[in-house]
Design a protein around this motif. Sequence first.
Motif, PDB file in Angstrom:
ATOM      1  N   ARG A   4      52.615  47.747  73.269  1.00  0.00           N
ATOM      2  CA  ARG A   4      52.516  46.450  72.333  1.00  0.00           C
ATOM      3  C   ARG A   4      54.328  46.151  72.549  1.00  0.00           C
ATOM      4  NH1 ARG A   4      50.541  48.845  66.809  1.00  0.00           N
ATOM      5  NH2 ARG A   4      48.428  48.204  67.378  1.00  0.00           N
ATOM      6  N   SER A   5      55.171  44.969  72.662  1.00  0.00           N
ATOM      7  CA  SER A   5      55.904  44.673  72.677  1.00  0.00           C
ATOM      8  C   SER A   5      57.013  45.249  72.225  1.00  0.00           C
ATOM      9  CB  SER A   5      56.583  43.538  72.661  1.00  0.00           C
ATOM     10  OG  SER A   5      55.922  42.278  72.495  1.00  0.00           O
ATOM     11  N   TYR A  48      53.874  38.810  78.472  1.00  0.00           N
ATOM     12  CA  TYR A  48      53.829  40.051  77.203  1.00  0.00           C
ATOM     13  C   TYR A  48      52.481  39.581  76.709  1.00  0.00           C
ATOM     14  CZ  TYR A  48      58.517  41.300  75.971  1.00  0.00           C
ATOM     15  OH  TYR A  48      59.790  41.598  77.216  1.00  0.00           O
ATOM     16  N   ASP A  52      46.257  44.887  74.338  1.00  0.00           N
ATOM     17  CA  ASP A  52      46.470  45.088  72.375  1.00  0.00           C
ATOM     18  C   ASP A  52      48.016  44.481  71.988  1.00  0.00           C
ATOM     19  OD1 ASP A  52      44.871  46.867  72.905  1.00  0.00           O
ATOM     20  OD2 ASP A  52      45.841  48.510  73.441  1.00  0.00           O
ATOM     21  N   ASN A  53      48.575  43.129  72.726  1.00  0.00           N
ATOM     22  CA  ASN A  53      49.775  42.862  72.408  1.00  0.00           C
ATOM     23  C   ASN A  53      49.642  41.706  72.088  1.00  0.00           C
ATOM     24  OD1 ASN A  53      52.290  43.397  72.397  1.00  0.00           O
ATOM     25  ND2 ASN A  53      53.308  42.299  73.586  1.00  0.00           N
ATOM     26  N   ARG A  56      51.671  40.737  68.517  1.00  0.00           N
ATOM     27  CA  ARG A  56      52.727  40.514  68.782  1.00  0.00           C
ATOM     28  C   ARG A  56      52.854  38.671  69.143  1.00  0.00           C
ATOM     29  NH1 ARG A  56      56.618  42.868  66.102  1.00  0.00           N
ATOM     30  NH2 ARG A  56      57.691  43.610  66.775  1.00  0.00           N
ATOM     31  N   CYS A  57      52.263  38.222  70.676  1.00  0.00           N
ATOM     32  CA  CYS A  57      52.659  37.618  70.668  1.00  0.00           C
ATOM     33  C   CYS A  57      52.271  36.459  70.389  1.00  0.00           C
ATOM     34  CB  CYS A  57      51.574  37.369  72.123  1.00  0.00           C
ATOM     35  SG  CYS A  57      51.624  37.869  73.413  1.00  0.00           S
TER      36      CYS A  57
END
Length: 108
Positions: A4-5, A48, A52-53, A56-57
Motif C-alpha cells: 500500500r502507498s 500506484y 492491494d492498493n 488507497r487509490c
Amino acid sequence: MFARSSRKKFHASLQKHTEWLKKHRHRLKTGALLRLAKLKLVGHLNYYSITDNGPRCEAFRIQFMRLWFKWLNRRSYTWEQYIQALAWVGWPLVRRVHDLSPLARSRP
C-alpha cells in the motif's frame, strides 16, 4: 504482506497537487484545468494501482475530486455542474494496473 502507498506519500502527493492548482487556477480556463487534472490523476493511479492498493487509490481519487470541487465551487460551480464537467472530461476510475499476485504471474 500487502503493498500500500504510505500515508506520508499520500498526503505529500495531495499537497503537491494543491500547490499546482493554486499556481495554475487563474492562468487556465476550467476545461483546460480539468483535462490537466485528469492527466495528473491518471498518472498517479497508473503508478500506484497495484494489487492491494485499490482502496488507497480510491481514497486518493475522492480527496482529489474534493480538492478540485473546492476550487471550482469558487467559480460558482454547483455539485451537479461539477459532476457533468467530470463526465465531459472522462474522469478516470480506479482499476488495478499492476497485478503483483504470485498466482496471477504463474497463469499462462
